[in-house]
Design an enzyme around this catalytic site. Structure first.
Site, PDB file in Angstrom:
ATOM      1  N   ASP A 229       1.076  -1.334   0.643  1.00 19.46           N
ATOM      2  CA  ASP A 229      -0.207   0.248  -0.291  1.00 19.46           C
ATOM      3  C   ASP A 229       1.099   1.660  -0.152  1.00 19.46           C
ATOM      4  O   ASP A 229       1.371   2.028   1.342  1.00 19.46           O
ATOM      5  CB  ASP A 229      -0.843  -0.095   1.585  1.00 19.46           C
ATOM      6  CG  ASP A 229      -1.694   1.453   1.655  1.00 19.46           C
ATOM      7  OD1 ASP A 229      -2.453   0.988   2.141  1.00 19.46           O
ATOM      8  OD2 ASP A 229      -1.624   2.216   0.617  1.00 19.46           O
TER       9      ASP A 229
ATOM     10  N   ASN B 212      -7.561  11.876 -10.983  1.00 21.27           N
ATOM     11  CA  ASN B 212      -8.337  12.220 -12.207  1.00 21.27           C
ATOM     12  C   ASN B 212      -8.172  13.929 -12.516  1.00 21.27           C
ATOM     13  O   ASN B 212      -7.939  14.057 -11.266  1.00 21.27           O
ATOM     14  CB  ASN B 212      -9.439  12.251 -11.742  1.00 21.27           C
ATOM     15  CG  ASN B 212     -10.268  12.569 -11.040  1.00 21.27           C
ATOM     16  OD1 ASN B 212     -10.775  13.784 -10.612  1.00 21.27           O
ATOM     17  ND2 ASN B 212     -10.781  11.911 -10.084  1.00 21.27           N
TER      18      ASN B 212
ATOM     19  N   ASP C 143      -5.960   6.671  -5.420  1.00 21.70           N
ATOM     20  CA  ASP C 143      -7.125   7.997  -4.713  1.00 21.70           C
ATOM     21  C   ASP C 143      -7.287   8.152  -3.465  1.00 21.70           C
ATOM     22  O   ASP C 143      -7.002   9.525  -2.655  1.00 21.70           O
ATOM     23  CB  ASP C 143      -7.560   8.676  -5.969  1.00 21.70           C
ATOM     24  CG  ASP C 143      -7.603  10.030  -6.070  1.00 21.70           C
ATOM     25  OD1 ASP C 143      -7.850  10.651  -7.068  1.00 21.70           O
ATOM     26  OD2 ASP C 143      -7.183  10.433  -5.317  1.00 21.70           O
TER      27      ASP C 143
ATOM     28  N   TYR D 228      -9.294   2.897 -14.645  1.00 25.06           N
ATOM     29  CA  TYR D 228      -8.435   3.908 -16.263  1.00 25.06           C
ATOM     30  C   TYR D 228      -8.218   2.683 -17.550  1.00 25.06           C
ATOM     31  O   TYR D 228      -7.780   3.326 -18.361  1.00 25.06           O
ATOM     32  CB  TYR D 228      -7.322   4.636 -16.067  1.00 25.06           C
ATOM     33  CG  TYR D 228      -8.447   6.278 -16.199  1.00 25.06           C
ATOM     34  CD1 TYR D 228     -10.048   6.171 -15.517  1.00 25.06           C
ATOM     35  CD2 TYR D 228      -6.915   7.353 -16.070  1.00 25.06           C
ATOM     36  CE1 TYR D 228      -9.919   7.638 -14.934  1.00 25.06           C
ATOM     37  CE2 TYR D 228      -7.746   8.362 -15.121  1.00 25.06           C
ATOM     38  CZ  TYR D 228      -9.006   8.484 -14.756  1.00 25.06           C
ATOM     39  OH  TYR D 228      -9.903   9.587 -14.141  1.00 25.06           O
TER      40      TYR D 228
END
Ligand code: APR
Length: 171
Positions: free
Chosen positions: A10, A24, A34, A121
């Site tokens: 992580d 984004n 994010d 994505y």
């Protein structure tokens, strides 16, 4: 000589000068890495992000790390994969280049990247890894403060991919 490291885990737990966020264009948080970075950094991160006015795909902006062990967060906006004919490779490459430029500007010694664009994505993992490694290698000669780049993989499979490419690309 720039040290390239592959680390599985992580990214929010990594002690490093800068962690790169797969953000984004709003820079106002999301899911995946994010979401993890915003959760771990606390509300101060979002408050600073709100002042940045977003970020274009392929570019990056830097903030403090707040409650993260990292000093800075570099928010890079990767491309969404639309089949590969829409400049996705060039935009992903640009994320790594701009992130390294910011890391250098802020005198970071160690920078950690997630596998940008390869989650939500949908950028193919192997092609994304090749782009990441070649972008970092290409920038190496311009880096004086950055001494180590850590490629953070969330799964052992991703880590194996990076390890294989590091040796096959002789980087
Ligand atoms: N630490 C390290 N890597 C992580 C973590 C984490 N805590 N969480 C997810 N990852 C990995 C994923 O497994 C994937 O390999 O980060 C990589 C990038 O996946 P995403 O986080 O989905 O990012 P991306 O594909 O670039 O999509 C960005 O998703 O979260 C939203 O706001 C974000 O809209 C943006 C989009």
């Amino acid at each position: 000589m720039l040290q390239l490291t592959v680390w599985t885990g992580d990214i929010t737990r990594l002690e490093t000068d800068a962690v790169v966020n797969a953000a984004n264009c709003t820079l106002l948080g999301g899911g995946g890495v994010d979401g993890a970075i915003h959760r771990a950094a606390g509300p101060g991160l979002l408050a600073q992000c709100r002042t940045l006015g977003g970020c274009e795909t392929g570019k990056a902006k830097i903030t403090g790390g707040y409650l993260l062990p990292a000093r800075y967060v570099i928010h890079a906006v990767g491309p969404v994969w639309h089949g590969g004919e829409h400049g996705e490779a060039q935009k992903l490459h640009s994320c790594y280049v701009h992130s390294l430029q910011l890391a250098e500007q802020y005198r970071c010694r160690r920078v950690a990247f997630p596998c940008i664009s390869t989650g939500v994505y949908r950028f193919p993992k192997e092609e994304a890894a090749r782009i990441a490694l070649s972008a970092v290698k290409e920038k190496e000669k311009e880096l004086t403060f950055v001494k180590e780049v850590v490629f953070v993989c969330f799964t052992p499979q991703d880590a194996a991919l990076y390890t294989r490419l590091l040796s096959s690309m002789r980087i």
